[in-house]
Scaffold this motif. Sequence first.
Motif, PDB file in Angstrom:
ATOM      1  N   ALA A   1     -13.032 -11.383  -4.586  1.00 14.27           N
ATOM      2  CA  ALA A   1     -13.077  -9.931  -4.653  1.00 14.27           C
ATOM      3  C   ALA A   1     -13.709  -9.492  -5.970  1.00 14.27           C
ATOM      4  O   ALA A   1     -13.936 -10.289  -6.870  1.00 14.27           O
ATOM      5  N   THR A   2     -13.982  -8.216  -6.068  1.00 12.78           N
ATOM      6  CA  THR A   2     -14.421  -7.680  -7.353  1.00 12.78           C
ATOM      7  C   THR A   2     -13.246  -7.743  -8.331  1.00 12.78           C
ATOM      8  O   THR A   2     -12.077  -7.788  -7.918  1.00 12.78           O
ATOM      9  N   PRO A   3     -13.513  -7.748  -9.630  1.00 12.71           N
ATOM     10  CA  PRO A   3     -12.402  -7.757 -10.592  1.00 12.71           C
ATOM     11  C   PRO A   3     -11.426  -6.599 -10.369  1.00 12.71           C
ATOM     12  O   PRO A   3     -10.206  -6.773 -10.495  1.00 12.71           O
ATOM     13  N   ALA A   4     -11.948  -5.437 -10.011  1.00 13.58           N
ATOM     14  CA  ALA A   4     -11.065  -4.285  -9.796  1.00 13.58           C
ATOM     15  C   ALA A   4     -10.147  -4.508  -8.600  1.00 13.58           C
ATOM     16  O   ALA A   4      -8.950  -4.199  -8.646  1.00 13.58           O
ATOM     17  N   LEU A   5     -10.697  -5.075  -7.532  1.00 17.91           N
ATOM     18  CA  LEU A   5      -9.887  -5.308  -6.339  1.00 17.91           C
ATOM     19  C   LEU A   5      -8.874  -6.423  -6.573  1.00 17.91           C
ATOM     20  O   LEU A   5      -7.731  -6.347  -6.102  1.00 17.91           O
ATOM     21  N   ALA A   6      -9.272  -7.457  -7.305  1.00 23.23           N
ATOM     22  CA  ALA A   6      -8.329  -8.525  -7.628  1.00 23.23           C
ATOM     23  C   ALA A   6      -7.153  -7.975  -8.430  1.00 23.23           C
ATOM     24  O   ALA A   6      -5.995  -8.332  -8.193  1.00 23.23           O
ATOM     25  N   ARG A   7      -7.449  -7.082  -9.382  1.00 21.25           N
ATOM     26  CA  ARG A   7      -6.372  -6.470 -10.168  1.00 21.25           C
ATOM     27  C   ARG A   7      -5.471  -5.615  -9.283  1.00 21.25           C
ATOM     28  O   ARG A   7      -4.246  -5.597  -9.461  1.00 21.25           O
ATOM     29  N   GLU A   8      -6.074  -4.908  -8.343  1.00 15.84           N
ATOM     30  CA  GLU A   8      -5.280  -4.078  -7.426  1.00 15.84           C
ATOM     31  C   GLU A   8      -4.314  -4.943  -6.627  1.00 15.84           C
ATOM     32  O   GLU A   8      -3.152  -4.570  -6.411  1.00 15.84           O
ATOM     33  N   LEU A   9      -4.774  -6.109  -6.215  1.00 17.08           N
ATOM     34  CA  LEU A   9      -3.936  -6.991  -5.409  1.00 17.08           C
ATOM     35  C   LEU A   9      -2.795  -7.596  -6.218  1.00 17.08           C
ATOM     36  O   LEU A   9      -1.636  -7.580  -5.767  1.00 17.08           O
ATOM     37  N   VAL A  10      -3.100  -8.141  -7.403  1.00 16.85           N
ATOM     38  CA  VAL A  10      -2.087  -8.947  -8.093  1.00 16.85           C
ATOM     39  C   VAL A  10      -1.315  -8.205  -9.174  1.00 16.85           C
ATOM     40  O   VAL A  10      -0.198  -8.603  -9.514  1.00 16.85           O
ATOM     41  N   LEU A  11      -1.868  -7.138  -9.747  1.00 18.09           N
ATOM     42  CA  LEU A  11      -1.148  -6.400 -10.791  1.00 18.09           C
ATOM     43  C   LEU A  11      -0.290  -5.274 -10.220  1.00 18.09           C
ATOM     44  O   LEU A  11       0.830  -5.051 -10.677  1.00 18.09           O
ATOM     45  N   LEU A  12      -0.816  -4.548  -9.227  1.00 20.00           N
ATOM     46  CA  LEU A  12       0.003  -3.525  -8.574  1.00 20.00           C
ATOM     47  C   LEU A  12       0.962  -4.159  -7.580  1.00 20.00           C
ATOM     48  O   LEU A  12       2.096  -3.728  -7.433  1.00 20.00           O
ATOM     49  N   GLY A  13       0.486  -5.163  -6.855  1.00 22.48           N
ATOM     50  CA  GLY A  13       1.337  -5.835  -5.881  1.00 22.48           C
ATOM     51  C   GLY A  13       1.582  -5.032  -4.627  1.00 22.48           C
ATOM     52  O   GLY A  13       2.545  -5.293  -3.889  1.00 22.48           O
ATOM     53  N   ASP A  14       0.732  -4.045  -4.344  1.00 25.17           N
ATOM     54  CA  ASP A  14       0.894  -3.214  -3.157  1.00 25.17           C
ATOM     55  C   ASP A  14       0.008  -3.731  -2.021  1.00 25.17           C
ATOM     56  O   ASP A  14      -1.012  -4.371  -2.258  1.00 25.17           O
ATOM     57  N   PRO A  15       0.382  -3.448  -0.775  1.00 23.25           N
ATOM     58  CA  PRO A  15      -0.377  -3.983   0.355  1.00 23.25           C
ATOM     59  C   PRO A  15      -1.723  -3.284   0.546  1.00 23.25           C
ATOM     60  O   PRO A  15      -1.851  -2.083   0.322  1.00 23.25           O
ATOM     61  N   LEU A  16      -2.711  -4.042   0.962  1.00 24.40           N
ATOM     62  CA  LEU A  16      -4.024  -3.529   1.336  1.00 24.40           C
ATOM     63  C   LEU A  16      -4.300  -3.947   2.769  1.00 24.40           C
ATOM     64  O   LEU A  16      -4.016  -5.079   3.163  1.00 24.40           O
ATOM     65  N   THR A  17      -4.861  -3.043   3.560  1.00 20.52           N
ATOM     66  CA  THR A  17      -5.098  -3.365   4.964  1.00 20.52           C
ATOM     67  C   THR A  17      -6.264  -4.331   5.118  1.00 20.52           C
ATOM     68  O   THR A  17      -7.177  -4.392   4.285  1.00 20.52           O
TER      69      THR A  17
END
Length: 249
Positions: free
Chosen positions: A144-160
């Motif tokens: 993923a892009t760095p921004a999307l990777a951060r969204e996945l692992v730092l926020l920990g919220d679900p993405l569809t």
Amino acid sequence: MEEIKVETTDDGAIRTITINRPDKRNALSRAMFEELQQLFEVEPPPTERLTLLRSEGNVFCSGIDLNERLVHGAPPLAEVCEVIHDYPLPVVARVQGDAIAGGAFLALFCDFVVAAKPARVWVSLVQIGLAPPWILTRRLTQLATPALARELVLLGDPLTAEYLAEAHVIVSAVEPDELDGEVDRIVGRLAQNAPLSLRAVKATLAAQPYQELPHDEVEAMIVRARDSEDGREGVKARLERRMPVYAGR
């Protein structure tokens, strides 16, 4: 009941591995992790073209069985993901429902992820006081892009799955009633390809430099989080369906 089922087509071209623990949302016990690791460590026969990884029920995989983790500690999640990534032939994940924590990494380490649009990929470890192993997070930064990777692992919220397909993190997201047809299309196309060519291309794609980067200090931080009081508190709170109270130790 077999919790991991293995089937092979008559011609030996397609091996299907099914996670079969739907009553526990396909949470993986230590024994299941060990069986999966063994299945992907074997040398595939000359007739094989690919492996399909799927599961029964409405959830693809909810990750590590938290009850077992409290008793036995962390299972070999990183090792299982690595052997999937390094398997000599393509691995296709059929994701019909949520892929959570370890289940998310299990899917994302496959070569192809075909998912139903409403399915969610949810790397929620940070929310229960844990951190993914080094190699898993590094893999995300490549997918993923760095921004999307951060969204996945730092926020920990679900993405569809639909969102991730649009971001080109997974290969395809389709309506639920179209899932099996799309899986069959990709599996069938792979099965038509020459096995030696598949092996050569897979080996090239799997030879990633991130495995060679020095990361001892980062690994130590991950282990400290994993073995901390907060780590146990986060797991207990999730099992007890309450908000965790973290103390920073």
